[in-house]
Design a protein around this motif. Structure first.
Motif, PDB file in Angstrom:
ATOM      1  N   LEU A 111      15.492  77.216 -64.225  1.00  0.00           N
ATOM      2  CA  LEU A 111      16.941  77.968 -63.624  1.00  0.00           C
ATOM      3  C   LEU A 111      17.948  78.218 -64.123  1.00  0.00           C
ATOM      4  O   LEU A 111      18.199  79.927 -64.315  1.00  0.00           O
ATOM      5  CB  LEU A 111      16.793  77.581 -62.013  1.00  0.00           C
ATOM      6  N   GLN A 112      18.070  77.102 -65.022  1.00  0.00           N
ATOM      7  CA  GLN A 112      19.529  77.324 -65.212  1.00  0.00           C
ATOM      8  C   GLN A 112      19.536  78.243 -66.528  1.00  0.00           C
ATOM      9  O   GLN A 112      20.077  78.626 -66.849  1.00  0.00           O
ATOM     10  CB  GLN A 112      19.766  75.832 -65.845  1.00  0.00           C
ATOM     11  N   ALA A 113      18.183  77.880 -67.467  1.00  0.00           N
ATOM     12  CA  ALA A 113      18.393  78.624 -68.138  1.00  0.00           C
ATOM     13  C   ALA A 113      18.365  79.771 -68.439  1.00  0.00           C
ATOM     14  O   ALA A 113      18.597  80.581 -68.980  1.00  0.00           O
ATOM     15  CB  ALA A 113      17.175  78.106 -69.577  1.00  0.00           C
ATOM     16  N   GLY A 114      17.134  80.435 -67.634  1.00  0.00           N
ATOM     17  CA  GLY A 114      17.433  82.149 -66.864  1.00  0.00           C
ATOM     18  C   GLY A 114      18.922  82.409 -66.510  1.00  0.00           C
ATOM     19  O   GLY A 114      18.637  83.577 -67.106  1.00  0.00           O
ATOM     20  N   GLY A 115      19.340  82.045 -65.844  1.00  0.00           N
ATOM     21  CA  GLY A 115      20.527  82.044 -65.149  1.00  0.00           C
ATOM     22  C   GLY A 115      21.655  82.496 -66.377  1.00  0.00           C
ATOM     23  O   GLY A 115      22.281  83.582 -66.831  1.00  0.00           O
ATOM     24  N   LYS A 116      21.894  81.866 -67.649  1.00  0.00           N
ATOM     25  CA  LYS A 116      22.421  81.944 -68.932  1.00  0.00           C
ATOM     26  C   LYS A 116      22.068  82.659 -69.593  1.00  0.00           C
ATOM     27  O   LYS A 116      22.960  83.777 -70.190  1.00  0.00           O
ATOM     28  CB  LYS A 116      22.457  80.285 -69.247  1.00  0.00           C
ATOM     29  N   ALA A 117      21.087  83.367 -69.335  1.00  0.00           N
ATOM     30  CA  ALA A 117      20.169  83.847 -70.748  1.00  0.00           C
ATOM     31  C   ALA A 117      20.672  86.029 -69.437  1.00  0.00           C
ATOM     32  O   ALA A 117      21.083  86.413 -70.698  1.00  0.00           O
ATOM     33  CB  ALA A 117      18.669  83.686 -70.587  1.00  0.00           C
ATOM     34  N   LEU A 118      20.874  85.405 -68.275  1.00  0.00           N
ATOM     35  CA  LEU A 118      20.748  87.027 -67.382  1.00  0.00           C
ATOM     36  C   LEU A 118      22.159  87.240 -67.796  1.00  0.00           C
ATOM     37  O   LEU A 118      22.433  88.505 -68.074  1.00  0.00           O
ATOM     38  CB  LEU A 118      20.427  86.236 -66.499  1.00  0.00           C
ATOM     39  N   LYS A 119      23.206  86.061 -68.118  1.00  0.00           N
ATOM     40  CA  LYS A 119      24.342  86.504 -67.827  1.00  0.00           C
ATOM     41  C   LYS A 119      24.863  86.757 -68.861  1.00  0.00           C
ATOM     42  O   LYS A 119      25.551  87.857 -69.847  1.00  0.00           O
ATOM     43  CB  LYS A 119      25.669  84.991 -67.877  1.00  0.00           C
ATOM     44  N   GLY A 120      23.929  86.121 -69.946  1.00  0.00           N
ATOM     45  CA  GLY A 120      24.549  86.411 -71.761  1.00  0.00           C
ATOM     46  C   GLY A 120      24.204  87.972 -71.516  1.00  0.00           C
ATOM     47  O   GLY A 120      24.966  88.956 -72.301  1.00  0.00           O
TER      48      GLY A 120
END
Length: 128
Positions: A13-22
């Motif tokens: 979930l954290q990695a998905g959030g980072k990818a979405l922000k990027g």
């Protein structure tokens, strides 16, 4: 085993959030670039003489030349005014040239030479 699965799910979930922000950041940067290009294109406005062959002489006089016989006639009938100079080479296929005089003074010899040279260069003699 249950701890590993929950830890892995939170990391995902954290990695998905980072990818979405990027991805959002990159999309905003791309939109900014597109907006800048669009605003630059809107600033430039074409002038009335850009449908003809034209150049500005060294002494800041506008020299116009027709692309074909129809434009030559249009230049003479519509755009030749008092104080302007009409040029035409005595060569077959030479185009009409007009030097637009924006001053009350006569056109300087350097501008006449540049326009005359352009007149010869735009004629059929240039290809011979």
């Amino acid at each position: 085993y249950k701890k590993k699965v929950t830890a892995k799910a939170t990391k995902t979930l954290q990695a998905g959030g980072k990818a979405l922000k990027g991805a959002e950041r990159k999309a905003k940067e791309e939109l900014k670039k597109v907006d800048v290009k669009a605003s630059i294109q809107q600033i430039r406005r074409t002038h009335w003489f850009e449908k003809f062959v034209w150049f500005i002489s060294s002494e800041n006089f506008l020299v116009l030349c027709g692309r074909d016989a129809q434009q030559n006639e249009l230049l003479v009938k519509r755009h030749l005014s008092k104080g302007d100079i009409y040029l035409h080479a005595d060569i077959h296929g030479a185009a009409t040239h007009i030097i637009k005089n924006h001053t009350p003074d006569p056109v300087p010899p350097l501008t006449l030479a540049q326009a005359g040279l352009s007149c010869v260069c735009r004629s059929n003699a240039w290809d011979a």
